[in-house]
Design a protein around this motif. Structure first.
Motif, PDB file in Angstrom:
ATOM      1  N   UNK A 194       0.756  -1.247   0.076  1.00  0.00           N
ATOM      2  CA  UNK A 194      -0.098   0.061  -0.019  1.00  0.00           C
ATOM      3  C   UNK A 194       0.867   1.185  -0.043  1.00  0.00           C
ATOM      4  N   UNK A 195       1.904   1.451   0.643  1.00  0.00           N
ATOM      5  CA  UNK A 195       2.833   2.358   0.932  1.00  0.00           C
ATOM      6  C   UNK A 195       3.535   2.656  -0.670  1.00  0.00           C
ATOM      7  N   UNK A 196       3.922   1.597  -0.946  1.00  0.00           N
ATOM      8  CA  UNK A 196       4.534   1.861  -2.262  1.00  0.00           C
ATOM      9  C   UNK A 196       3.433   2.498  -3.502  1.00  0.00           C
ATOM     10  N   UNK A 197       2.322   1.700  -3.382  1.00  0.00           N
ATOM     11  CA  UNK A 197       1.144   2.375  -4.332  1.00  0.00           C
ATOM     12  C   UNK A 197       1.086   3.612  -4.194  1.00  0.00           C
ATOM     13  N   UNK A 198       0.928   4.023  -2.991  1.00  0.00           N
ATOM     14  CA  UNK A 198       0.633   5.490  -2.651  1.00  0.00           C
ATOM     15  C   UNK A 198       1.690   6.483  -3.138  1.00  0.00           C
ATOM     16  N   UNK A 199       2.878   5.946  -3.033  1.00  0.00           N
ATOM     17  CA  UNK A 199       3.912   6.767  -3.376  1.00  0.00           C
ATOM     18  C   UNK A 199       4.062   6.795  -5.027  1.00  0.00           C
ATOM     19  N   UNK A 200       3.474   6.009  -5.760  1.00  0.00           N
ATOM     20  CA  UNK A 200       3.505   6.017  -7.275  1.00  0.00           C
ATOM     21  C   UNK A 200       3.094   7.553  -7.676  1.00  0.00           C
ATOM     22  N   UNK A 201       3.745   7.931  -8.916  1.00  0.00           N
ATOM     23  CA  UNK A 201       3.229   9.426  -9.238  1.00  0.00           C
ATOM     24  C   UNK A 201       1.857   8.911 -10.041  1.00  0.00           C
ATOM     25  N   UNK A 202       1.589   7.728 -10.507  1.00  0.00           N
ATOM     26  CA  UNK A 202       0.231   7.466 -11.216  1.00  0.00           C
ATOM     27  C   UNK A 202      -0.880   7.001 -10.241  1.00  0.00           C
ATOM     28  N   UNK A 203      -0.694   6.729  -9.043  1.00  0.00           N
ATOM     29  CA  UNK A 203      -1.697   6.143  -8.372  1.00  0.00           C
ATOM     30  C   UNK A 203      -1.969   6.891  -7.051  1.00  0.00           C
ATOM     31  N   UNK A 204      -3.400   7.133  -6.573  1.00  0.00           N
ATOM     32  CA  UNK A 204      -3.483   8.134  -5.395  1.00  0.00           C
ATOM     33  C   UNK A 204      -4.768   7.278  -4.633  1.00  0.00           C
ATOM     34  N   UNK A 205      -5.009   7.848  -3.539  1.00  0.00           N
ATOM     35  CA  UNK A 205      -5.973   7.296  -2.725  1.00  0.00           C
ATOM     36  C   UNK A 205      -6.197   5.824  -2.496  1.00  0.00           C
ATOM     37  N   UNK A 206      -4.868   5.719  -2.055  1.00  0.00           N
ATOM     38  CA  UNK A 206      -5.114   3.936  -1.890  1.00  0.00           C
ATOM     39  C   UNK A 206      -5.757   3.677  -0.527  1.00  0.00           C
ATOM     40  N   UNK A 207      -6.826   2.913  -0.601  1.00  0.00           N
ATOM     41  CA  UNK A 207      -7.490   2.295   0.738  1.00  0.00           C
ATOM     42  C   UNK A 207      -7.911   1.125   0.784  1.00  0.00           C
ATOM     43  N   UNK A 208      -7.579   0.423   1.888  1.00  0.00           N
ATOM     44  CA  UNK A 208      -7.787  -0.690   2.435  1.00  0.00           C
ATOM     45  C   UNK A 208      -9.267  -0.960   2.478  1.00  0.00           C
ATOM     46  N   UNK A 209      -9.934  -1.653   1.667  1.00  0.00           N
ATOM     47  CA  UNK A 209     -11.574  -1.692   1.831  1.00  0.00           C
ATOM     48  C   UNK A 209     -11.647  -3.137   2.853  1.00  0.00           C
ATOM     49  N   UNK A 230      -6.478   6.575 -10.417  1.00  0.00           N
ATOM     50  CA  UNK A 230      -5.335   7.060 -11.308  1.00  0.00           C
ATOM     51  C   UNK A 230      -5.211   8.433 -11.227  1.00  0.00           C
ATOM     52  N   UNK A 231      -4.002   9.123 -11.010  1.00  0.00           N
ATOM     53  CA  UNK A 231      -3.869  10.689 -11.217  1.00  0.00           C
ATOM     54  C   UNK A 231      -2.855  10.741 -12.157  1.00  0.00           C
ATOM     55  N   UNK A 232      -3.086  11.971 -12.822  1.00  0.00           N
ATOM     56  CA  UNK A 232      -2.207  12.385 -14.105  1.00  0.00           C
ATOM     57  C   UNK A 232      -1.031  12.690 -13.323  1.00  0.00           C
ATOM     58  N   UNK A 233       0.274  12.181 -13.758  1.00  0.00           N
ATOM     59  CA  UNK A 233       1.713  12.327 -13.001  1.00  0.00           C
ATOM     60  C   UNK A 233       2.202  13.640 -13.858  1.00  0.00           C
ATOM     61  N   UNK A 234       3.300  14.115 -13.353  1.00  0.00           N
ATOM     62  CA  UNK A 234       3.926  15.436 -13.467  1.00  0.00           C
ATOM     63  C   UNK A 234       4.750  15.100 -14.830  1.00  0.00           C
ATOM     64  N   UNK A 235       4.781  16.297 -15.455  1.00  0.00           N
ATOM     65  CA  UNK A 235       5.523  15.997 -16.735  1.00  0.00           C
ATOM     66  C   UNK A 235       6.868  15.599 -16.795  1.00  0.00           C
TER      67      UNK A 235
END
Length: 248
Positions: A194-209, A230-235
């Protein structure tokens, strides 16, 4: 007694000179008689007013002629440049239409590689002894199902020009929301995932359901379900690589 006139014509001349009208003497008599200053001022005012009215009339005639010439010239210029103005408006309308299409195509082009980026980020963040059973998109609303855009505003009555069309609506196109279902034998691995996914520039709002213990092949493992978007990454994160194709 008999008198003889030795100067012929002298008597007639004397009589004619005495019978003539002396205008200078009459004018002098009139001026001498008119001694009232109010009458003199009234006559002078009438003369000045007449001169002023005449001067204003001549000035107005000149101004009217000048304005008529200017109006005629402006009308001719308007007729001459009306076609150019109409053609320029057509070109500007075509330019705006092309710009809207380019922006819309660019917005869709930016979303072509959403899923490849997501799959790559999930694969990169997956810790040992953890595997994914399914990844599905949870938001099913598409751009075609969005409410219709409001009609364009009417033309401005003051200048007669229609306002520019609104830019393409790329905000209402929903971002990809997805759900990850997987299994792990180590609860600490799920936390790192979960931490690695949240740190990704392409992924946001990671929640454990949810997470629960299940039995698979006689072994206890933890089944988890994560929701993210998905979140738009920085250029600066995007790397462009040229593609070369060999032609045979």
């Amino acid at each position: 007694m008999i008198e003889i006139n030795l100067l012929p014509g002298s008597g007639k001349k004397a009589r004619s000179r005495g019978a003539g009208v002396d205008i200078a003497a009459m004018a002098a008599g009139v001026v001498a008689r008119v001694k009232d200053p109010l009458l003199i001022g009234a006559v002078a005012s009438v003369i000045v007013a007449g001169l002023a009215v005449g001067g204003m009339y001549v000035y107005q005639q000149r101004q009217t002629s000048s304005l008529d010439d200017a109006l005629q010239k402006a009308t001719q210029d308007s007729i001459a440049y009306s076609a150019v103005i109409i053609e320029r408006r057509k070109v500007e309308a075509q330019r705006d239409s092309v710009m809207r299409q380019v922006k819309l195509i660019r917005s869709f082009d930016d979303k072509r590689f959403v899923w490849p980026h997501l799959m790559d980020e999930v694969s990169r963040a997956l810790p040992p002894y953890t595997w994914i059973t399914s990844i599905v998109q949870t938001n099913t609303v598409t751009a075609a199902q969005q409410p219709a855009a409001p009609p364009p505003p009417a033309a401005d009555k003051k200048n007669g020009k229609a306002p520019p069309p609104p830019p393409p609506d790329t905000v209402n196109i929903p971002l990809v929301q997805f759900r990850i279902v997987g299994n792990t034998v180590d609860i600490q691995a799920l936390t790192r995932f979960m931490k690695v996914l949240e740190a990704s520039p392409f992924i946001q709002n990671v929640q454990l359901v949810r997470s629960q213990i299940v039995i698979i092949e006689g072994k206890e493992i933890t089944e988890f379900q994560l929701d993210a978007s998905y979140q738009p990454p920085d250029s600066s994160v995007i790397k462009l690589v040229p593609v070369s194709l060999s032609v045979r």
